[in-house]
Design an enzyme around this catalytic site. Structure first.
Site, PDB file in Angstrom:
ATOM      1  N   ARG A   1       0.815  -1.214   0.000  1.00 37.70           N
ATOM      2  CA  ARG A   1       0.000   0.000   0.000  1.00 37.70           C
ATOM      3  C   ARG A   1       0.854   1.272   0.000  1.00 37.70           C
ATOM      4  NH1 ARG A   1      -5.528   0.098   1.693  1.00 37.70           N
ATOM      5  NH2 ARG A   1      -6.393  -1.954   1.446  1.00 37.70           N
TER       6      ARG A   1
ATOM      7  N   ARG B   1      -3.309   7.214   0.758  1.00 41.65           N
ATOM      8  CA  ARG B   1      -3.730   8.451   1.424  1.00 41.65           C
ATOM      9  C   ARG B   1      -2.721   9.071   2.377  1.00 41.65           C
ATOM     10  NH1 ARG B   1      -9.797   7.147   3.205  1.00 41.65           N
ATOM     11  NH2 ARG B   1      -8.787   5.146   3.565  1.00 41.65           N
TER      12      ARG B   1
ATOM     13  N   ARG C   1      -6.671  12.761  -5.517  1.00 39.68           N
ATOM     14  CA  ARG C   1      -7.933  12.194  -5.028  1.00 39.68           C
ATOM     15  C   ARG C   1      -9.024  13.260  -4.963  1.00 39.68           C
ATOM     16  NH1 ARG C   1     -11.738   9.675  -2.961  1.00 39.68           N
ATOM     17  NH2 ARG C   1     -11.693   8.171  -1.243  1.00 39.68           N
TER      18      ARG C   1
ATOM     19  N   ASP D   1      -6.970  -2.297  -7.209  1.00 43.22           N
ATOM     20  CA  ASP D   1      -7.507  -2.871  -5.974  1.00 43.22           C
ATOM     21  C   ASP D   1      -7.811  -4.340  -6.200  1.00 43.22           C
ATOM     22  OD1 ASP D   1      -8.439  -1.803  -3.182  1.00 43.22           O
ATOM     23  OD2 ASP D   1      -9.896  -3.311  -3.778  1.00 43.22           O
TER      24      ASP D   1
ATOM     25  N   TYR E   1     -15.019 -11.026   0.714  1.00 42.20           N
ATOM     26  CA  TYR E   1     -15.643  -9.736   0.376  1.00 42.20           C
ATOM     27  C   TYR E   1     -16.939  -9.938  -0.414  1.00 42.20           C
ATOM     28  CZ  TYR E   1     -11.690  -6.961   2.009  1.00 42.20           C
ATOM     29  OH  TYR E   1     -10.743  -6.359   2.802  1.00 42.20           O
TER      30      TYR E   1
END
Ligand code: 1CP
Length: 333
Positions: free
Chosen positions: A30, A34, A43, A80, A155
């Site tokens: 990752r 952010r 973003r 992703d 998921y």
């Protein structure tokens, strides 16, 4: 006379081929995201996280950001794991402050079975890989990735993020055969996605099995090792010698050992709670080891961070090590 010059082999690729490189190559799971101001800047105007994943230009730029800032040895393509349910026809959206939200699981027969359509839906990822490979120095490795079938099923059946595996376990225990058909379909789609990534510029691929922890041994074999071994074999049939990293996060030591010996991956990622010195002495003779700095030590900094890094380096000296975190970088870093 052959006047062809050969390009340098990225350090991370050499390690996956069994070499020992010191200091070890470094990247962080990752590493785009952010915690980076330049990511937050994009973003703000991009509309949504999904729009960023599906725009080859934005995905390329975001993939390069952490390499530019920190000179990491590898870039991981900005995408992703949930692009696979999307490719199979189960819509995904990302709600601010909530994370991923998926449409209801459509049932096995509701899942798309046309690889041509999967490839079309996933084509922005391949375009981003091509663009990134062109922009990236040949000394850096480009990593493609996918979620592993068990984690994707978690998921897809839970329908949202921060899964506790309950929905997938319940489904798996109550409908063993249908669950194994689902995992098989996922393994086919994941293998195709990895092959296409390797064909479009990825040097290495990683399988994220983020929810592999907490499974009994039998289910770990059936739901994690089986599908992973199938994916590795399918990918290598098409791309001989494909370099693959597996990350069965929070598996037990016994399960890690089986995973390392049975799946065929070149490297296993060790999570924060497992012991890197155990991993190196037990698994490291056979394959490369990746890990496993606590992402919170990276936030803390100072002596705690230095000590944690030193422990990993002293455990890994003389072995095939890729320095990484034990899980993804946190936003507060
Ligand atoms: O800006 C935002 O709000 C989006 C945050 C974000 C980012 C930056 C998400 C949503 N995904 C990503 C990118 C991402 N995801 C990458 C990019 C490359 C890089 O590493 O820099 C990768 C490899 C992933 C993989 C991923 N997505 C995993 C496996 C790794 C892990 O952390 O365990 C998982 C579980 C996901 C699902 C997902 N996507 C996003 C979130 C918030 C989540 C987790 C949801 C949850 O279960 O809580």
């Amino acid at each position: 006379m052959n006047t062809k010059f050969s390009l340098p082999v990225p350090a991370l690729v050499s390690v996956l081929e069994g070499k020992q490189i010191w200091p070890p190559p470094v990247w962080l799971m990752r590493q785009a995201g952010r915690y980076l101001p330049e990511y937050r800047e994009i973003r703000k105007t991009a509309g949504s996280f999904w729009a960023m994943c599906m725009s080859p230009d934005l995905a390329t730029e975001i993939t390069l950001q952490p390499v530019r800032r920190f000179d990491f040895d590898a870039a991981i393509i900005f995408s992703d794991i949930l692009v696979i349910p999307y490719a199979l026809g189960q819509a995904v959206r990302f709600d601010d402050g909530i994370g991923p939200v998926l449409d209801q699981y459509p049932g096995y027969d509701g899942l798309g079975e046309d690889p041509g359509l999967w490839k079309q839906r996933l084509s922005p990822v391949y375009q981003a890989l091509e663009q990134t490979r062109k922009a990236l120095s040949s000394t850096k490795a480009l990593i493609g990735f996918a979620g592993a079938p068990w984690t994707l099923a978690a998921y897809m059946l839970e329908g949202r993020g921060s899964v506790d595996q309950r929905a997938a376990k319940l489904f798996g225990y109550s409908n063993r055969q249908e669950f194994s058909r689902l995992l098989n379909r996922l393994a086919d789609a994941v293998a195709s996605h990895l092959i296409w990534q390797l064909e479009h510029g990825a040097d290495v691929v990683q399988l994220f099995d983020s929810w592999a922890g907490g499974l009994p041994d039998q289910e770990f074999c059936d739901w994690v090792i089986g599908p992973t071994a199938k994916i590795v074999a399918t990918v290598r049939d098409v791309v001989p010698g494909a370099r693959m990293i597996g990350f069965p996060r929070a598996a037990t030591q016994n399960q890690y050992q089986l995973y390392a010996s049975e799946t065929g991956v070149n490297c296993v990622g060790i999570d924060t709670a497992n012991s890197i010195s155990w991993a190196i002495s037990t698994l490291g003779g056979r394959i490369a080891i990746q890990g496993n700095l606590d992402p919170i030590a990276l936030i803390a900094g100072g002596d705690a961070l230095d000590d944690a890094i030193d422990r990993i380096l002293s455990a890994g000296r003389g072995h095939s090590l890729i320095f990484n975190l034990g899980h993804g970088v946190l936003q507060e870093t």
